[in-house]
Design a protein around this motif. Structure first.
Motif, PDB file in Angstrom:
ATOM      1  N   TYR A 248      42.152 -15.482  -3.322  1.00 16.70           N
ATOM      2  CA  TYR A 248      42.624 -15.552  -4.707  1.00 16.70           C
ATOM      3  C   TYR A 248      42.515 -14.215  -5.436  1.00 16.70           C
ATOM      4  CZ  TYR A 248      43.582 -17.003  -9.404  1.00 16.70           C
ATOM      5  OH  TYR A 248      44.142 -17.100 -10.645  1.00 16.70           O
ATOM      6  N   PHE A 249      41.402 -13.532  -5.280  1.00 14.17           N
ATOM      7  CA  PHE A 249      41.148 -12.338  -6.089  1.00 14.17           C
ATOM      8  C   PHE A 249      41.684 -11.055  -5.472  1.00 14.17           C
ATOM      9  CE2 PHE A 249      37.927 -15.311  -7.645  1.00 14.17           C
ATOM     10  CZ  PHE A 249      38.209 -15.263  -8.990  1.00 14.17           C
ATOM     11  N   SER A 250      42.340 -11.131  -4.316  1.00 15.36           N
ATOM     12  CA  SER A 250      42.866  -9.907  -3.706  1.00 15.36           C
ATOM     13  C   SER A 250      44.148  -9.433  -4.387  1.00 15.36           C
ATOM     14  CB  SER A 250      43.104 -10.102  -2.211  1.00 15.36           C
ATOM     15  OG  SER A 250      44.053 -11.110  -1.993  1.00 15.36           O
ATOM     16  N   GLN A 251      44.866 -10.334  -5.067  1.00 15.81           N
ATOM     17  CA  GLN A 251      46.063  -9.921  -5.806  1.00 15.81           C
ATOM     18  C   GLN A 251      45.629  -9.371  -7.169  1.00 15.81           C
ATOM     19  OE1 GLN A 251      45.799 -13.268  -4.872  1.00 15.81           O
ATOM     20  NE2 GLN A 251      47.032 -13.236  -3.021  1.00 15.81           N
ATOM     21  N   PRO A 252      46.222  -8.262  -7.586  1.00 18.25           N
ATOM     22  CA  PRO A 252      45.861  -7.714  -8.899  1.00 18.25           C
ATOM     23  C   PRO A 252      46.334  -8.629 -10.025  1.00 18.25           C
ATOM     24  CG  PRO A 252      47.667  -6.460  -7.938  1.00 18.25           C
ATOM     25  CD  PRO A 252      47.209  -7.431  -6.896  1.00 18.25           C
ATOM     26  N   ILE A 253      45.517  -8.733 -11.041  1.00 19.33           N
ATOM     27  CA  ILE A 253      45.843  -9.568 -12.190  1.00 19.33           C
ATOM     28  C   ILE A 253      46.478  -8.677 -13.251  1.00 19.33           C
ATOM     29  CG2 ILE A 253      44.898 -11.060 -13.980  1.00 19.33           C
ATOM     30  CD1 ILE A 253      42.649 -11.731 -11.989  1.00 19.33           C
ATOM     31  N   GLU A 254      47.685  -9.032 -13.655  1.00 16.53           N
ATOM     32  CA  GLU A 254      48.415  -8.215 -14.632  1.00 16.53           C
ATOM     33  C   GLU A 254      47.935  -8.495 -16.043  1.00 16.53           C
ATOM     34  OE1 GLU A 254      52.653  -8.154 -14.330  1.00 16.53           O
ATOM     35  OE2 GLU A 254      52.571  -8.638 -12.191  1.00 16.53           O
TER      36      GLU A 254
ATOM     37  N   MET B  94      40.764  -5.592 -17.666  1.00 17.00           N
ATOM     38  CA  MET B  94      40.245  -6.707 -16.902  1.00 17.00           C
ATOM     39  C   MET B  94      38.740  -6.775 -17.126  1.00 17.00           C
ATOM     40  SD  MET B  94      40.825  -7.715 -12.880  1.00 17.00           S
ATOM     41  CE  MET B  94      41.756  -6.290 -12.624  1.00 17.00           C
ATOM     42  N   THR B  95      38.219  -7.948 -17.219  1.00 18.20           N
ATOM     43  CA  THR B  95      36.792  -8.085 -17.466  1.00 18.20           C
ATOM     44  C   THR B  95      35.999  -7.639 -16.244  1.00 18.20           C
ATOM     45  OG1 THR B  95      36.737 -10.360 -16.680  1.00 18.20           O
ATOM     46  CG2 THR B  95      37.190 -10.030 -19.021  1.00 18.20           C
ATOM     47  N   ALA B  96      34.730  -7.401 -16.465  1.00 13.07           N
ATOM     48  CA  ALA B  96      33.872  -6.879 -15.402  1.00 13.07           C
ATOM     49  C   ALA B  96      33.746  -7.861 -14.242  1.00 13.07           C
ATOM     50  CB  ALA B  96      32.498  -6.546 -15.972  1.00 13.07           C
ATOM     51  N   MET B  97      33.669  -9.151 -14.552  1.00  9.92           N
ATOM     52  CA  MET B  97      33.514 -10.131 -13.489  1.00  9.92           C
ATOM     53  C   MET B  97      34.766 -10.192 -12.615  1.00  9.92           C
ATOM     54  SD  MET B  97      32.245 -14.134 -13.450  1.00  9.92           S
ATOM     55  CE  MET B  97      32.746 -14.401 -15.085  1.00  9.92           C
ATOM     56  N   LEU B  98      35.931 -10.151 -13.226  1.00 13.46           N
ATOM     57  CA  LEU B  98      37.170 -10.170 -12.441  1.00 13.46           C
ATOM     58  C   LEU B  98      37.313  -8.885 -11.630  1.00 13.46           C
ATOM     59  CD1 LEU B  98      39.723 -11.800 -14.897  1.00 13.46           C
ATOM     60  CD2 LEU B  98      38.479 -12.855 -13.023  1.00 13.46           C
ATOM     61  N   ALA B  99      36.889  -7.765 -12.190  1.00 11.70           N
ATOM     62  CA  ALA B  99      36.936  -6.507 -11.448  1.00 11.70           C
ATOM     63  C   ALA B  99      35.976  -6.545 -10.264  1.00 11.70           C
ATOM     64  CB  ALA B  99      36.598  -5.339 -12.372  1.00 11.70           C
ATOM     65  N   PHE B 100      34.802  -7.142 -10.463  1.00  9.07           N
ATOM     66  CA  PHE B 100      33.838  -7.273  -9.373  1.00  9.07           C
ATOM     67  C   PHE B 100      34.411  -8.123  -8.246  1.00  9.07           C
ATOM     68  CE2 PHE B 100      30.583 -10.016  -7.451  1.00  9.07           C
ATOM     69  CZ  PHE B 100      29.861  -9.055  -6.755  1.00  9.07           C
ATOM     70  N   TYR B 101      34.948  -9.279  -8.589  1.00 12.69           N
ATOM     71  CA  TYR B 101      35.514 -10.155  -7.555  1.00 12.69           C
ATOM     72  C   TYR B 101      36.733  -9.517  -6.894  1.00 12.69           C
ATOM     73  CZ  TYR B 101      32.449 -14.125  -8.254  1.00 12.69           C
ATOM     74  OH  TYR B 101      31.362 -14.945  -8.288  1.00 12.69           O
ATOM     75  N   SER B 102      37.455  -8.705  -7.613  1.00 17.09           N
ATOM     76  CA  SER B 102      38.582  -7.999  -7.021  1.00 17.09           C
ATOM     77  C   SER B 102      38.098  -6.981  -5.988  1.00 17.09           C
ATOM     78  CB  SER B 102      39.391  -7.314  -8.122  1.00 17.09           C
ATOM     79  OG  SER B 102      40.480  -6.635  -7.577  1.00 17.09           O
ATOM     80  N   ARG B 103      37.012  -6.271  -6.287  1.00 16.54           N
ATOM     81  CA  ARG B 103      36.445  -5.316  -5.322  1.00 16.54           C
ATOM     82  C   ARG B 103      35.893  -6.046  -4.098  1.00 16.54           C
ATOM     83  NH1 ARG B 103      34.295  -3.182 -10.000  1.00 16.54           N
ATOM     84  NH2 ARG B 103      32.228  -3.972  -9.491  1.00 16.54           N
ATOM     85  N   VAL B 104      35.208  -7.161  -4.335  1.00 13.42           N
ATOM     86  CA  VAL B 104      34.675  -7.952  -3.222  1.00 13.42           C
ATOM     87  C   VAL B 104      35.817  -8.464  -2.349  1.00 13.42           C
ATOM     88  CG1 VAL B 104      33.447 -10.089  -2.639  1.00 13.42           C
ATOM     89  CG2 VAL B 104      32.547  -8.577  -4.405  1.00 13.42           C
TER      90      VAL B 104
END
Length: 127
Positions: free
Chosen positions: A68-74, A1-11
């Motif tokens: 939106y970003f709380s679900q993990p992206i496969e 997963m890209t860094a931006m998606l990982a950041f928004y997932s943590r947020v």
């Protein structure tokens, strides 16, 4: 997963813990905004009115990130079919586009919030 998606997932994971507070803030900002619109006083003279607009915008943005970003992206795996791989890559691309849009909206919103705070402070005699 890209860094931006990982950041928004943590947020989003952190925002999930305060979701009820965010919903209460959104409701409160909407009520204050409606009161400011329906109040016969001049909205420019009401400092809470401007704060409710920015509070509503920021809270809505945070709730969108959380939902939106709380679900993990496969990620696609080598055993996936061509259609499933395409579907997963499309979801990643759309998520990345949404993350860019949220970032693109947050930057001007920060600038406008700082400007509104400066106007509010200068009108209240603080600066």
């Amino acid at each position: 997963m890209t860094a931006m998606l990982a950041f928004y997932s943590r947020v989003a994971g952190w925002l999930k813990r305060i979701r009820l507070v965010l919903w209460l803030m959104l409701f409160g900002a909407a009520v204050i905004f409606a009161w400011g619109v329906l109040n016969p006083a001049n909205p420019e003279e009401n400092p809470i009115f401007l704060g409710s607009v920015f509070g509503f915008g920021w809270t809505l943005c945070l709730l969108m990130i959380q939902s939106y970003f709380s679900q993990p992206i496969e990620r696609p795996t080598p055993t996936d079919s061509v259609f499933v791989t395409f579907q997963k890559r499309l979801i990643i691309a759309l998520s990345w586009g949404l993350a860019l849009a949220v970032t693109g909206l947050a930057v001007p919103m920060m600038v406008f919030t700082v400007r509104a705070l400066k106007v509010w402070l200068s009108n209240s005699g603080g600066g």
